[in-house]
Enzyme design. Structure first.
Site, PDB file in Angstrom:
ATOM      1  N   ASN A   1       4.077   2.187   1.544  1.00  0.00           N
ATOM      2  CA  ASN A   1       2.786   1.496   1.539  1.00  0.00           C
ATOM      3  C   ASN A   1       1.959   1.948   2.735  1.00  0.00           C
ATOM      4  OD1 ASN A   1       3.273  -0.372   3.871  1.00  0.00           O
ATOM      5  ND2 ASN A   1       4.956  -1.007   2.538  1.00  0.00           N
TER       6      ASN A   1
ATOM      7  N   ASP B   1       9.008  -4.659  -1.348  1.00  0.00           N
ATOM      8  CA  ASP B   1       9.716  -5.743  -2.041  1.00  0.00           C
ATOM      9  C   ASP B   1      10.755  -5.207  -3.015  1.00  0.00           C
ATOM     10  OD1 ASP B   1       8.312  -7.737  -0.750  1.00  0.00           O
ATOM     11  OD2 ASP B   1       6.647  -7.646  -2.176  1.00  0.00           O
TER      12      ASP B   1
HETATM   13  N1  CTP Z   1       9.473  -9.407   4.988  1.00  0.00           N
HETATM   14  C1  CTP Z   1      10.765  -9.008   5.247  1.00  0.00           C
HETATM   15  N2  CTP Z   1      11.513  -8.442   4.263  1.00  0.00           N
HETATM   16  C2  CTP Z   1      11.018  -8.291   3.024  1.00  0.00           C
HETATM   17  C3  CTP Z   1       9.691  -8.686   2.743  1.00  0.00           C
HETATM   18  C4  CTP Z   1       8.955  -9.245   3.754  1.00  0.00           C
HETATM   19  O1  CTP Z   1      11.205  -9.147   6.399  1.00  0.00           O
HETATM   20  N3  CTP Z   1      11.764  -7.747   2.091  1.00  0.00           N
HETATM   21  C5  CTP Z   1       8.701 -10.048   6.052  1.00  0.00           C
HETATM   22  C6  CTP Z   1       7.537  -9.252   6.565  1.00  0.00           C
HETATM   23  O2  CTP Z   1       7.906  -8.467   7.670  1.00  0.00           O
HETATM   24  C7  CTP Z   1       6.555 -10.343   6.971  1.00  0.00           C
HETATM   25  C8  CTP Z   1       6.840 -11.459   5.977  1.00  0.00           C
HETATM   26  O3  CTP Z   1       8.168 -11.221   5.519  1.00  0.00           O
HETATM   27  O4  CTP Z   1       6.836 -10.868   8.232  1.00  0.00           O
HETATM   28  C9  CTP Z   1       5.921 -11.531   4.811  1.00  0.00           C
HETATM   29  O5  CTP Z   1       5.775 -10.274   4.205  1.00  0.00           O
HETATM   30  P1  CTP Z   1       4.845 -10.099   2.916  1.00  0.00           P
HETATM   31  O6  CTP Z   1       5.036  -8.723   2.397  1.00  0.00           O
HETATM   32  O7  CTP Z   1       3.479 -10.580   3.215  1.00  0.00           O
HETATM   33  O8  CTP Z   1       5.504 -11.181   2.001  1.00  0.00           O
HETATM   34  P2  CTP Z   1       6.413 -11.111   0.734  1.00  0.00           P
HETATM   35  O9  CTP Z   1       7.603 -11.952   0.981  1.00  0.00           O
HETATM   36  O10 CTP Z   1       6.652  -9.710   0.330  1.00  0.00           O
HETATM   37  O11 CTP Z   1       5.493 -11.879  -0.297  1.00  0.00           O
HETATM   38  P3  CTP Z   1       4.404 -11.332  -1.369  1.00  0.00           P
HETATM   39  O12 CTP Z   1       4.606  -9.860  -1.502  1.00  0.00           O
HETATM   40  O13 CTP Z   1       4.719 -12.089  -2.590  1.00  0.00           O
HETATM   41  O14 CTP Z   1       3.062 -11.723  -0.808  1.00  0.00           O
END
Ligand code: CTP
Length: 402
Positions: free
Chosen positions: A213, A282
């Site tokens: 990303n 994710d």
């Molecule tokens: N994060 C993490 N590990 C993952 C996904 C996210 O540690 N697999 C952490 C990121 O570093 C950040 C927080 O969780 O501090 C939120 O990340 P974000 O990508 O905004 O959230 P998601 O849980 O992926 O939610 P969504 O994609 O549904 O918005």
């Protein structure tokens, strides 16, 4: 940035080939907003001229304690009283020995001895041949100078003007500048261990392709720098980014989300603060192909299936250390809309006391940003500023919560 705005330095040069770097350092201090008064020893003037240093600092250079330009004929008093710090760069082995003994037989050492010790810090940037640096006398002097209240900025390692290779080079001007700026930041996290994840992750499809990303890692790197400036011992777990490592931190490079989890979990066992800024993918391809996936001529794209990646923040937040409140966890949320509502929901879902929201598409790769701090009591905005400035404000906020 004007991180040294309003600060006045006496930049002292003692004799050594690293004097050539003092010219650039002088300029860098001024660019950062400082004013600089140069003082040179006679030995330094063999390596670089006072004319060069005057032109760069825009002030006449001082070199003698008998300088009649001062109405009271006491440049050692006058110059040290107006300084916010005295910075000796380069600081030769001989000059360290002089400082140690409180010698005062020329202007620069006289001025160091005459400085108000509680008000005017003395910063030393040693520069010498590796054998001179490693000599027990120099090491002993350095320890004693630190015990006497001097701040030793350390030395670099590498090729030396004498043709030898090793420790003892003067740090490069940008490195010195970063350490000098850090020196003046309040030590709000002294004695704390801070762990930061930063950057994107890269999830392999085959040996040459993958999914990633647009996260640049800049916010996480700025937080690591700000935490170190605040006196913390910092470890930065970084996904694939091409950013220079901030001074004085430990960096662990990783690629995928699974690598990041493996690197993060052991570090989290001894950390006091965990800040998850990484934009962790994710999903990852369920099985990465060992070979490059080739076109088969049918015009049909390959079918990819995905597996969910581990949630690093949630995993750390569920650990015994975080549960016992020994580890304070901070999450980030990169959203594209409804920032406040999404950030609050994410904070609860991740089980963290503080979550920092930002608009992802507006910040990825940029040097500035705006943050929304969300906790169980509500939210507070930190308005748009450079990422380093935001990182310092976030670090101050976290320090208050510990
Ligand atoms: N994060 C993490 N590990 C993952 C996904 C996210 O540690 N697999 C952490 C990121 O570093 C950040 C927080 O969780 O501090 C939120 O990340 P974000 O990508 O905004 O959230 P998601 O849980 O992926 O939610 P969504 O994609 O549904 O918005």
């Amino acid at each position: 940035m004007n991180d040294l705005a309003g600060r006045h330095f006496v930049l002292g040069l003692s004799g050594g080939i690293a004097c050539y770097k003092a010219a650039e350092l002088c300029r860098a201090l001024i660019k950062e907003g400082a004013t600089v008064q140069v003082v040179m020893t006679e030995a330094a003037e063999h390596f670089i001229t006072a004319v060069t240093m005057q032109a760069l600092s825009n002030r006449p250079v001082y070199g003698s304690q008998w300088d009649s330009r001062e109405p009271n004929n006491m440049p050692h008093i006058n110059l040290s009283r107006e300084a916010d710090a005295i910075l000796i760069a380069p600081c030769s082995a001989d000059f360290m020995a002089k400082l140690l003994h409180g010698r005062a037989d020329e202007l620069l050492s006289l001025m160091c001895l005459a400085r108000p010790i509680d008000k005017v810090p003395l910063l030393l940037a040693p520069a010498m041949n590796r054998e001179m640096w490693a000599h027990p006398a120099t090491q002993r002097n350095m320890m004693q100078l630190a015990a006497d209240g001097a701040h030793i900025l350390g030395v670099g390692s590498g090729f030396q003007a004498c043709g030898e290779t090793g420790d003892g080079r003067m740090l490069e001007p940008p490195e010195l500048l970063e350490d000098i700026i850090a020196f003046f930041q309040p030590k709000l996290l002294a004695g704390k261990r801070v762990l930061v994840t930063a950057g994107p992750t890269f999830e392999a499809i085959d040996p040459v392709r993958g999914i990633t990303n647009r996260s640049s890692g800049k916010m996480g790197f700025a937080i690591a720098r700000a935490a170190r400036e605040a006196g913390a011992d910092v470890t930065l777990v970084a996904g694939p980014v091409s950013l220079p490592t901030p001074r004085g931190i430990t960096r662990i490079d990783v690629r995928s989300a699974e690598d990041m989890l493996r690197a993060t979990m052991p570090q989290a066992q001894s950390a006091d603060v965990f800040v998850a800024t990484a934009a962790v993918a994710d999903w990852r391809p369920a099985s990465a192909s060992d070979h490059k996936i080739k076109k088969d001529g049918s015009g049909k794209p390959p079918e990819l299936t995905f597996t969910e990646n581990p949630d690093i923040l949630a995993t750390v937040a569920q650990s015994a250390r975080a549960k016992s409140a020994a580890l304070f966890c901070v999450g980030f949320a990169a959203e594209s809309h409804d920032l406040a509502a999404n950030a609050q929901a994410k904070r609860v879902r991740k089980g963290v006391p503080l979550l920092v929201g930002n608009i992802g598409p507006a910040t990825f790769g940029a040097d500035d940003n705006a943050l929304l701090l969300v906790d169980d009591k509500g939210m507070r905005e930190i308005p748009r500023a450079s990422k380093l400035q935001l990182a310092r404000e976030l670090v101050a906020d976290i320090a208050q919560r510990l």
